[in-house]
Scaffold this motif. Structure first.
Motif, PDB file in Angstrom:
ATOM      1  N   THR B 146      -4.236  -5.613   1.584  1.00  0.00           N
ATOM      2  CA  THR B 146      -4.339  -4.376   0.814  1.00  0.00           C
ATOM      3  C   THR B 146      -4.221  -4.655  -0.681  1.00  0.00           C
ATOM      4  OG1 THR B 146      -3.253  -3.299   2.655  1.00  0.00           O
ATOM      5  CG2 THR B 146      -3.405  -2.057   0.621  1.00  0.00           C
ATOM      6  N   ALA B 288       2.227  -0.877   7.679  1.00  0.00           N
ATOM      7  CA  ALA B 288       1.292  -1.702   6.917  1.00  0.00           C
ATOM      8  C   ALA B 288      -0.107  -1.105   6.961  1.00  0.00           C
ATOM      9  CB  ALA B 288       1.272  -3.126   7.470  1.00  0.00           C
ATOM     10  N   ILE B 289      -0.524  -0.648   8.149  1.00  0.00           N
ATOM     11  CA  ILE B 289      -1.883  -0.111   8.258  1.00  0.00           C
ATOM     12  C   ILE B 289      -1.988   1.221   7.507  1.00  0.00           C
ATOM     13  CG2 ILE B 289      -3.530   0.885   9.894  1.00  0.00           C
ATOM     14  CD1 ILE B 289      -2.976  -1.405  11.734  1.00  0.00           C
ATOM     15  N   GLY B 292      -2.297   0.460   3.967  1.00  0.00           N
ATOM     16  CA  GLY B 292      -3.632  -0.048   3.680  1.00  0.00           C
ATOM     17  C   GLY B 292      -4.642   1.077   3.598  1.00  0.00           C
ATOM     18  N   LEU B 293      -4.600   1.989   4.574  1.00  0.00           N
ATOM     19  CA  LEU B 293      -5.569   3.090   4.592  1.00  0.00           C
ATOM     20  C   LEU B 293      -5.390   3.973   3.358  1.00  0.00           C
ATOM     21  CD1 LEU B 293      -5.499   4.048   8.369  1.00  0.00           C
ATOM     22  CD2 LEU B 293      -7.233   2.760   7.136  1.00  0.00           C
ATOM     23  N   ILE B 296      -6.892   2.086   0.426  1.00  0.00           N
ATOM     24  CA  ILE B 296      -8.338   1.912   0.486  1.00  0.00           C
ATOM     25  C   ILE B 296      -9.069   3.239   0.287  1.00  0.00           C
ATOM     26  CG2 ILE B 296     -10.244   1.295   2.028  1.00  0.00           C
ATOM     27  CD1 ILE B 296      -8.361  -0.855   3.179  1.00  0.00           C
TER      28      ILE B 296
END
Lengths: 606, 306
Positions: B146, B288-289, B292-293, B296
């Motif tokens: 990320t 974490a995801i 990241g999303l 992004i």
């Protein structure tokens, strides 16, 4: 050198090897060595004639950079593995046919990569599939051959359908023109079906079932070719499906996920699933060859993701991973074959401590897995680094998560054969075993040097890839003299290697200047005050990652799902049978009439 | 690349060794006080290392020795690449992927040597260590991914320089709080601090990978451990806490972060290895995801403060 001569010579030698083997097995084995080395050198010299066309009988060929690149990779796997052939002739059921098929499939791969039209490609493709199927069945299991052949057939038939569908609208089989002018639903149908042969061959989920069966059960001398070479044919089809079929152009108006058209992203996602499935399954294998086969599934996922990205960085990574994985995987399979040559088994729980008997083979395996796991200074690191950079550029977080999982999971599975086969206690049975002879050691050492070369001087290979990128009309990867430059940073592999050597040198000096240590026996270890005298009992290798394996031991398996499906289809067949062919003949006649009339009606309407 | 780079690199190794070993010694005291003991003297760690190096040792064959050398060599090479407060002995080689994968060379060497000893305890320990690595590294790599996506750079020194000059608001740990938390939890896993220390569990599997080492081999392992700690803390410090503009700031932040992990470790029980995997693959992975999303798709955390 003319392509016609190469093909003619290899085919003649293939036929000759069959008869030579009848007289002298060893000589037959050496024929494969000579022939494959000849093919490799000859194809290497074709570099000068890129762009030329050849026609041999009905087959049309054209020499392209990408074909040259792929077939060199393939012939490296073939020629290096062939050095093992002479020594394994006694272990083969039909040595003559083995040698013949070995060379025939090799000649077939040359035809695939230089084919100008799809008919040529398809004929040679089927040659390779058939001849390799005959080799696989000389191994441990016949079932493996069926699975290999069925999966391959599903792939190639679907692809044949795509080629015919494209032909019906464009009217040509020439690879570079066959897909011109496709649009709408036809384009999607062609794309989805065309790529199937590639997916099946490269072992992408859900077609991955054939790899562990075929790689694991094929003769030990053919597994390196299967994993290092033949799987890469799938990568070639994937390459064609984004370049010859300009998927990005055709789908430029479709729904996009992270800047990638949905149909392409779908296959990249399948690649990501393959990485995860391959990694998880590899971790829990008990057979070294099956473990490496599942690792090929995972690495196939990286290659597919890289190639389908079709950009400056990730694509280069995918293309380079083809070389790196071919070299590393062939070396790993060969070293396991060398161990099997001495011990007669590939089961990890039946071996141990082979490092003390076969140190060179150990080093070959070590370098191979360092490359396979993507650790510097070996080649695998460079290509995985490029793929990560490509994913980071596009922000594809889920694919990246799978890629990281596969990358770190690979440390787990590649370490298993290292620890179970080579390290730990040497079994009493193996205490007198010797290292393999120089002739078998030679190809392994060459592959080891290649692994190091791809890692330290990656630009040698990336320059060729940059030419391929230029030839298909995308930006070539930026290369300085020694460094690879991406927009997220750059990599100077040589300097990384030198600094690594510097660190190693300091540690080595520090180790040497300290007092020399006393050498003790392997059994002389701390055993919590127990007395253990059996070497085999002191070797921890069975179910190495048991706590981790337990977390997913109940997860559904693909093969089980296929078996269930086949039962359901059988039941459906039974149902149809009971309807159509009952005890009453008039019922059967009625149904035949009904189906016939309905078919006629539909035919009239359509 | 000249001789000067190598001299600087060597000097850095010496400096890092002295700094980290002192800090380890001090932290032994901190842990002791936490447990209401008096604790050893601050320089006890040095004494331990030099004593081990001076003693006789036994070897279980060439891979046992070779693995130790490869481990220490790989780890020392990695230390040389770490940027400290803007200083680098080999400028431009501080790519975060290079560092985190070069670290793996050292780990592979250590695992090889340990498994080469022929002791099953060592193999069990190595198996757990690799499983543990899979657990903490996946969430951490997603967060690092990320960062690379957000800042278009994978150089440790550039990423830490970008966070400087805005005080605490510049830190990625503050801009991307979920990622910051994941990174600190992953740091605990990387360092093998409790609750993620099942691979060296002394009373359970006789110190795991370390079981057969003695004398200079053990001394090497101690040194390796100090260097490895430095690398791991430095990565997290550079990526999420802005590194340091000056060497003093760097050392201070480093000491605080490292002591913090020890304080947590001091009061924690131990996860079984499968529990550690389950733990990391639930909350930290999800965090974490999500982080990241968010970065992004919204750019929140990157643009908000500018």
């Amino acid at each position: 050198m003319n392509l016609a001569i190469i093909l003619a010579v290899t085919l003649i030698l293939a036929a000759a090897s069959f008869f030579i083997t009848k007289f002298n097995k060893m000589a037959g084995g050496f024929t494969t060595v000579i022939s494959s080395l000849f093919a490799m050198v000859a194809v290497f010299m074709l570099k000068g004639s890129i762009g030329e066309d050849f026609t041999i009988f009905y087959f049309n060929f054209t020499i392209t950079t990408v074909g040259w690149y792929f077939s060199l990779v393939m012939l490296t796997a073939y020629s290096m593995t062939s050095f093992f052939n002479p020594y394994w002739m006694d272990k083969m059921m039909y040595p003559g046919s083995y040698n013949f098929m070995y060379l025939l499939s090799m000649a077939g791969t040359i035809g695939i990569f230089f084919a100008q039209d799809f008919i040529t490609l398809f004929v040679f493709w089927e040659t390779v599939v058939w001849s390799s199927a005959f080799i696989i069945q000389q191994g441990k299991s016949r079932k493996a051959t069926y699975i290999y052949y069925v999966v391959s057939a599903i792939g190639s038939m679907t692809t044949l359908f795509a080629i015919m569908l494209a032909y019906s609208s464009s009217g040509t089989f020439i690879i570079s023109e066959a897909f011109k002018g496709l649009s709408g639903g036809t384009a999607i149908a062609v794309f989805l079906t065309f790529i199937m042969a590639g997916l099946a061959k490269i072992g992408i989920f859900p077609f991955h079932v054939w790899l562990p069966e075929a790689h694991g059960n094929a003769p030990h001398t053919f597994s390196p070719v299967l994993s290092g070479g033949l799987v890469k044919m799938g990568a070639f089809v994937a390459f064609l499906s984004v370049t010859a079929f300009p998927a990005y152009e055709v789908f430029k108006d479709t729904f996009k996920i992270m800047g990638t058209p949905a149909p392409i992203y779908f296959f990249m996602f399948l690649g990501a699933i393959s990485i995860v499935v391959g990694t998880l399954m590899a971790i829990r294998q008990e057979d070294a060859k099956k473990l490496l086969a599942y690792s090929s599934v995972a690495n196939g996922g990286y290659i597919l993701i890289g190639i389908l990205m079709l950009d400056q960085v990730g694509f280069a990574g995918g293309m380079m991973h083809i070389v790196n994985h071919a070299v590393a995987s062939a070396a790993a399979f060969l070293s396991i074959a060398a161990v099997a040559y001495r011990t007669g088994t590939t089961k990890m729980s039946e071996m141990g401590g082979m490092i003390h008997r076969m140190p060179v083979t150990y080093l070959v395996y070590l370098i191979a897995i360092i490359s396979m796991a993507g650790i510097p200074p070996m080649g695998g690191f460079v290509s995985k680094w490029l793929i990560f950079q490509g994913l980071a550029n596009n922000g594809m977080i889920f694919l990246a998560a799978a890629a990281f999982f596969g990358s770190i999971g690979s440390f787990m599975y590649v370490f298993r054969p290292l620890s179970a086969v080579f390290l730990g206690q040497t079994f009493t049975r193996d205490l007198k075993k010797k290292e393999v002879g120089f002739f078998m050691m030679f190809p392994m050492l060459i592959l080891t040097v290649l692994s190091l070369l791809t890692g330290v001087f990656p630009n040698i290979f990336l320059r060729v890839i940059a030419q391929i990128q230029t030839s298909i009309g995308i930006d070539p990867i930026t290369l300085a003299e020694r460094t690879i430059v991406t927009n997220n940073g750059y990599l100077d592999a040589l300097r990384v290697f030198i600094v690594f050597g510097f660190g190693f040198a300091i540690a080595f000096v520090l180790f040497i200047v300290r007092r020399k240590s006393r050498k003790v026996e392997l059994m002389d270890t701390y055993t919590s005050a127990e007395f253990i005298h059996t070497r085999e009992l002191l070797h921890y290798s069975h179910r190495f990652y048991a706590p981790f394996e337990r977390l997913y031991e109940n997860a559904p398996e693909t093969m089980t799902a296929y078996k269930k499906l086949s039962v359901k289809i059988e039941e459906l067949g039974g149902l149809a049978e009971s309807i159509f062919y009952g005890h009453k003949p008039e019922k059967t006649v009625f149904w035949i009439m009904a189906v016939g009339i309905i078919a006629l009606l539909i035919g009239g309407v359509v | 690349m000249s001789i000067m780079n190598f001299v600087l690199g060597f000097a850095m190794l010496i400096g890092v060794f002295i700094f980290q070993t002192t800090l380890t010694g001090l932290n032994r005291k901190v842990t002791a006080r936490l447990q209401k003991r008096y604790g050893a003297r601050w320089y006890q760690q040095f004494l331990d290392i030099f004593k081990a190096l001076r003693k006789d040792s036994t070897s279980h064959g060439w891979v046992f020795d070779f693995g130790v050398i490869m481990a220490l060599g790989g780890i020392m090479a990695t230390v040389i690449f770490i940027p400290v407060a803007g200083f680098q002995s080999f400028p431009g080689l501080d790519n975060v992927f290079v560092i985190s994968y070069l670290l793996a060379v050292g780990m592979l060497g250590m695992a090889m040597s340990a498994a080469g000893s022929g002791n099953p305890w060592a193999s069990i320990g190595v198996g757990r260590a690799l499983t543990n690595m899979l657990a903490y590294d996946v969430p951490l790599m997603i967060v690092i991914f990320t960062l690379i996506f957000a800042y278009d750079s994978s150089s440790l020194s550039e990423l830490s320089a970008m966070q400087q000059g805005m005080g605490i608001l510049g830190w990625n740990a503050v801009r991307m709080p979920l990622g910051g938390i994941v990174a600190v939890i992953a740091l605990l896993g990387m360092l093998g601090k409790k609750p993620f220390d099942s691979f060296i569990a002394p009373a359970e599997i006789a110190s795991g990978p370390m079981v057969e080492y003695g004398g200079k081999h053990l001394g090497f392992m101690f040194i390796l451990h100090e260097f490895m700690t430095f690398i791991e803390v430095s990565i997290i410090l550079a990526l999420f806490f802005g590194g340091g503009a000056t060497i003093w700031e760097y050392m201070l932040k480093y000491a605080i972060l490292y002591t913090f992990t020890n304080l947590i470790s001091g009061v924690m029980p131990r996860f079984k290895i499968d529990q550690a995997v389950k733990y990391f693959f639930k909350l930290p992975l999800a965090m974490a995801i999500i982080q990241g999303l968010v970065v992004i798709f919204t750019g929140l955390g990157v643009t908000l403060w500018f």
